[in-house]
Design an enzyme around this catalytic site. Structure first.
Site, PDB file in Angstrom:
ATOM      1  N   ASP A 103      42.944  -1.603  16.005  1.00  0.00           N
ATOM      2  CA  ASP A 103      43.097  -2.545  14.892  1.00  0.00           C
ATOM      3  C   ASP A 103      43.851  -1.969  13.695  1.00  0.00           C
ATOM      4  OD1 ASP A 103      41.185  -0.854  13.674  1.00  0.00           O
ATOM      5  OD2 ASP A 103      39.523  -2.134  14.293  1.00  0.00           O
ATOM      6  N   CYS A 106      26.447   1.168  11.200  1.00  0.00           N
ATOM      7  CA  CYS A 106      27.037   2.450  10.794  1.00  0.00           C
ATOM      8  C   CYS A 106      27.362   2.485   9.302  1.00  0.00           C
ATOM      9  CB  CYS A 106      28.236   2.839  11.652  1.00  0.00           C
ATOM     10  SG  CYS A 106      29.484   1.608  11.817  1.00  0.00           S
ATOM     11  N   GLN A 134      39.114   4.878  19.319  1.00  0.00           N
ATOM     12  CA  GLN A 134      39.454   4.010  20.460  1.00  0.00           C
ATOM     13  C   GLN A 134      39.977   2.678  19.956  1.00  0.00           C
ATOM     14  OE1 GLN A 134      36.061   4.440  23.644  1.00  0.00           O
ATOM     15  NE2 GLN A 134      35.261   4.967  21.647  1.00  0.00           N
ATOM     16  N   ASN A 135      39.924   2.485  18.635  1.00  0.00           N
ATOM     17  CA  ASN A 135      40.255   1.166  18.101  1.00  0.00           C
ATOM     18  C   ASN A 135      41.756   0.935  18.054  1.00  0.00           C
ATOM     19  OD1 ASN A 135      37.568   0.849  17.900  1.00  0.00           O
ATOM     20  ND2 ASN A 135      37.447   1.078  15.681  1.00  0.00           N
ATOM     21  N   PRO A 158      35.181  -8.571  16.519  1.00  0.00           N
ATOM     22  CA  PRO A 158      34.108  -8.353  17.500  1.00  0.00           C
ATOM     23  C   PRO A 158      34.359  -7.117  18.355  1.00  0.00           C
ATOM     24  CG  PRO A 158      35.467 -10.278  18.086  1.00  0.00           C
ATOM     25  CD  PRO A 158      35.946  -9.792  16.764  1.00  0.00           C
ATOM     26  N   ASP A 159      33.287  -6.448  18.787  1.00  0.00           N
ATOM     27  CA  ASP A 159      33.447  -5.328  19.727  1.00  0.00           C
ATOM     28  C   ASP A 159      33.507  -5.889  21.145  1.00  0.00           C
ATOM     29  OD1 ASP A 159      30.825  -5.932  20.346  1.00  0.00           O
ATOM     30  OD2 ASP A 159      29.975  -4.035  19.668  1.00  0.00           O
ATOM     31  N   PHE A 160      33.513  -5.045  22.152  1.00  0.00           N
ATOM     32  CA  PHE A 160      33.532  -5.522  23.535  1.00  0.00           C
ATOM     33  C   PHE A 160      32.136  -5.875  24.026  1.00  0.00           C
ATOM     34  CE2 PHE A 160      37.531  -3.232  25.412  1.00  0.00           C
ATOM     35  CZ  PHE A 160      38.337  -4.166  24.790  1.00  0.00           C
ATOM     36  N   ARG A 161      31.200  -4.927  23.814  1.00  0.00           N
ATOM     37  CA  ARG A 161      29.987  -4.959  24.627  1.00  0.00           C
ATOM     38  C   ARG A 161      28.722  -5.401  23.924  1.00  0.00           C
ATOM     39  NH1 ARG A 161      33.199  -0.954  26.330  1.00  0.00           N
ATOM     40  NH2 ARG A 161      33.853  -1.038  28.504  1.00  0.00           N
ATOM     41  N   HIS A 196      43.646   4.823  22.419  1.00  0.00           N
ATOM     42  CA  HIS A 196      43.991   3.658  23.238  1.00  0.00           C
ATOM     43  C   HIS A 196      45.184   2.905  22.661  1.00  0.00           C
ATOM     44  CE1 HIS A 196      39.603   3.731  24.919  1.00  0.00           C
ATOM     45  NE2 HIS A 196      40.360   4.678  25.403  1.00  0.00           N
TER      46      HIS A 196
END
Ligand code: CNA
Length: 280
Positions: free
Chosen positions: A121, A256, A118-119, A45-48, A138
């Protein structure tokens, strides 16, 4: 920019024109900027995103606000919510997406100037993108250490703790500090590599922005480093940042992987893309 402002570099604002730029050899330094949206198809899952994003599903963890789970000050008081979440995000349980594989094809064809992700994973490496072309802005789950004495913590012990959603403690029992993966929390500095490589955004001749809300700074400022006549293509569910405001910006709104497949079609890379993805 109004729709009738003519582009300077592209023949028109379309994926066909972007593909033409690559095929004609005019785009040889492609800079890619990614976020959690390129990994949602992998099941992370993403954040937003409303409803499916992590922030929408954190109620059970009893946090003051969703961002607290990645906040160093909060982590020192209560590391448990982070480790509950880490279990869901931990590398090794997921397969790279078509979007990751497209970026690895760019690298194979010597077109990838730099990937800024930014990932956390590690799916970029799993897709075969060479490490020297990746900036993990990050950090990542690849290494971990004690937040007090900075002693590295063994990967096998980390994996075992994360699998049980347990909080690992420093291997030095005298210290006993909390162990945290080397991912960048709020209130922490980004790796110096991010700042060292940032100028590459200024020397790009094509920029692809994929799966990010561009809400987190300083990463969100990267697309602003790109000169005005360099095409920036956005592959995202929604329009973000200033993308779409330059005459050579191309917006590909939707998931995407579908957008990337359209670009692969226009480049004549589609079969190679699918075969490489299936072969991983
Ligand atoms: P975000 O703020 O959650 O935004 C994600 C963006 O991607 C949104 O604009 C969505 O609309 C869009 N999106 C979601 N799914 C798709 C899809 N299938 N196709 C196209 N677009 C999609 O995430 P950001 O990366 O922008 O925020 C930065 C944070 C999120 C970083 O610090 C990451 O470490 C952090 N994060 C990373 C992961 C991961 O490593 N996979 C997962 C969750 C959060």
């Amino acid at each position: 920019v109004s729709d009738d402002t003519p582009p300077q570099t592209l023949t028109e604002r379309s994926l066909d024109a972007v593909a033409h730029l690559i095929k004609s050899g005019k785009a040889r330094r492609v800079v890619v900027m990614t976020g959690a949206g390129i990994s949602t198809a992998a099941g992370i899952p993403d954040f937003r995103s409303p409803e499916t994003g992590l922030y929408a599903n954190l109620a059970a963890l009893d946090l003051p606000e969703p961002e607290a789970v990645f906040d160093l000050v909060f982590f020192k008081q209560n590391p448990r919510p982070f480790y509950v979440l880490a279990k869901d995000l931990y590398p090794g349980n997921f397969h790279p997406t078509v979007s990751h594989v497209f970026i690895s094809l760019l690298a194979q064809k010597s077109l990838l100037h730099q990937l800024f992700t930014q990932n956390i994973d590690c799916l970029e490496r799993a897709a075969g993108i060479p490490g020297h072309l990746i900036v993990e802005a990050h950090g990542s789950f690849a290494d971990q250490r004690c937040i007090d004495c900075k002693t590295a913590y063994p990967a096998d012990l980390m994996r075992a703790h994360v699998a049980r959603a347990e909080v690992p403690r420093c291997v030095d029992v005298e210290c006993g500090g909390l162990v945290k993966p080397d991912i960048v929390f709020f209130h922490e500095a980004l790796p110096s590599l991010f700042y060292d490589r940032m100028p590459l955004a200024e020397t790009a001749d094509l920029v692809l922005v994929m799966g990010t809300s561009l809400q987190v700074h300083p990463f969100a400022g990267l697309p602003e480093q790109v000169p005005g006549d360099v095409p920036r293509v956005l592959f995202n569910l929604e329009r973000v940042g200033s993308l779409g405001s330059h005459a050579d910006d191309v917006l590909v709104l939707g998931d995407c992987d579908s957008g990337v497949r359209l670009l692969a079609d226009a480049l004549g890379w589609r079969e190679e893309l699918e075969a490489t993805w299936r072969g991983l």
